[in-house]
Enzyme design. Structure first.
Site, PDB file in Angstrom:
ATOM      1  CG  HIS A 116     -87.978   0.185 -24.714  1.00 10.18           C
ATOM      2  ND1 HIS A 116     -87.343  -0.367 -25.794  1.00 10.18           N
ATOM      3  CD2 HIS A 116     -89.306   0.179 -25.014  1.00 10.18           C
ATOM      4  CE1 HIS A 116     -88.238  -0.676 -26.725  1.00 10.18           C
ATOM      5  NE2 HIS A 116     -89.442  -0.350 -26.266  1.00 10.18           N
ATOM      6  CD  GLU A 126     -88.359  -3.317 -23.989  1.00  9.89           C
ATOM      7  OE1 GLU A 126     -89.118  -2.745 -23.185  1.00  9.89           O
ATOM      8  OE2 GLU A 126     -88.684  -3.562 -25.164  1.00  9.89           O
TER       9      GLU A 126
END
Length: 266
Positions: A147, A244
């Site tokens: 992330h 991400e």
């Protein structure tokens, strides 16, 4: 487990409740939290700015997700279960290998369950490039995402290249067409099919961040805009964008990996 001897260029520092490994190498500096095996900072020696964004108001409370850097979402993504984005980012990992070389520093972080069974591992090679490789070692298929919060000078002077022209909008729950390059001027939470590398054109800092996704099935793009977020001040969205590397629809099988290689170009 063997006891690691760390060189003088590397030390653990407590950030409130959380131990953080600080590294100063000829080619870069970096910071990694033992909670979540989370890369918080990576700055190549030739760069004027960090590559990753980290919240200015992050409290570094043990068991509370850290807002910024590269959290590992695992073994699930999103809020289908609690805690959101899985347990791995809220737990303490162990540094199980560290090798300093002229061209980079290589590290391995390991996540163990309560019975000392190895659940996952995160390998990093940090030098002029940043290479992250996550390995799923659990017995059941799992989701995972790196992330990554990228630091930019101004989100309104930032363009994303290399993304498809169609996307699943997680806010409206439907497919839609998007422009390329992608510019962000509102809350976005988008899931793209992974089809190649991504490029962040950080016009304000006159640099391009290349994001090479490895073994990904999706790329997630997120910016909260004015939406209030825990661990972030009200203007934090202006200097970050998440791009991400994810495995959401294609679950990771035991011993499978997902990774990313990041380069900064002027």
């Amino acid at each position: 487990m063997k006891t690691l001897t760390l060189p003088p260029t590397c030390q653990f520092v407590n950030y409130n409740d959380i131990p953080v490994l600080e590294i100063k190498h000829a080619l870069m500096s970096a910071k990694i939290s033992l909670q979540g095996a989370q890369l918080l900072s990576w700055k190549p020696a030739h760069a004027n700015q960090d590559v990753f964004w980290l919240s200015e108001v992050e409290p570094f409370s043990l068991g509370q997700a850290i807002r910024g850097g590269v959290p590992i979402c695992y073994p699930w993504f999103g809020a289908a279960k609690q805690p959101a984005h899985g347990t791995a980012r809220n737990r303490l990992w162990e540094l199980t290998d560290y090798v300093e070389q002229e061209e980079n520093v290589k590290l391995t972080f390991s996540l163990f369950d309560e019975n000392k069974n190895l659940e996952a591992k995160m390998e990093m090679a940090l030098g002029e490039t940043c290479e992250l490789c996550f390995t799923h070692l659990g017995k059941e298929p799992a989701q995972a995402a790196l992330h990554s919060y990228f630091y930019v000078q101004d989100i309104e002077k930032t363009e994303l290249f290399g993304l498809p022209n169609t996307v699943f909008n997680a806010l409206t729950k439907r497919q839609q067409a998007v422009d390329s390059p992608r510019k962000i001027a509102e809350l976005v939470d988008e899931i793209y099919l992974a089809q190649g590398d991504s490029y962040i054109e950080d016009i304000g800092y006159q640099r391009q961040i290349e994001v090479a996704h490895q073994h990904a099935s999706e790329i997630v793009v997120w910016n909260p805009w004015h939406k209030a977020m825990s661990g972030m001040n009200e203007q934090g969205y202006r200097t970050m964008v998440c791009v991400e590397t994810a495995r959401l629809s294609q679950l990771l099988q035991p011993n499978e990996q997902i990774g990313v290689v990041i380069r900064v170009r002027k």
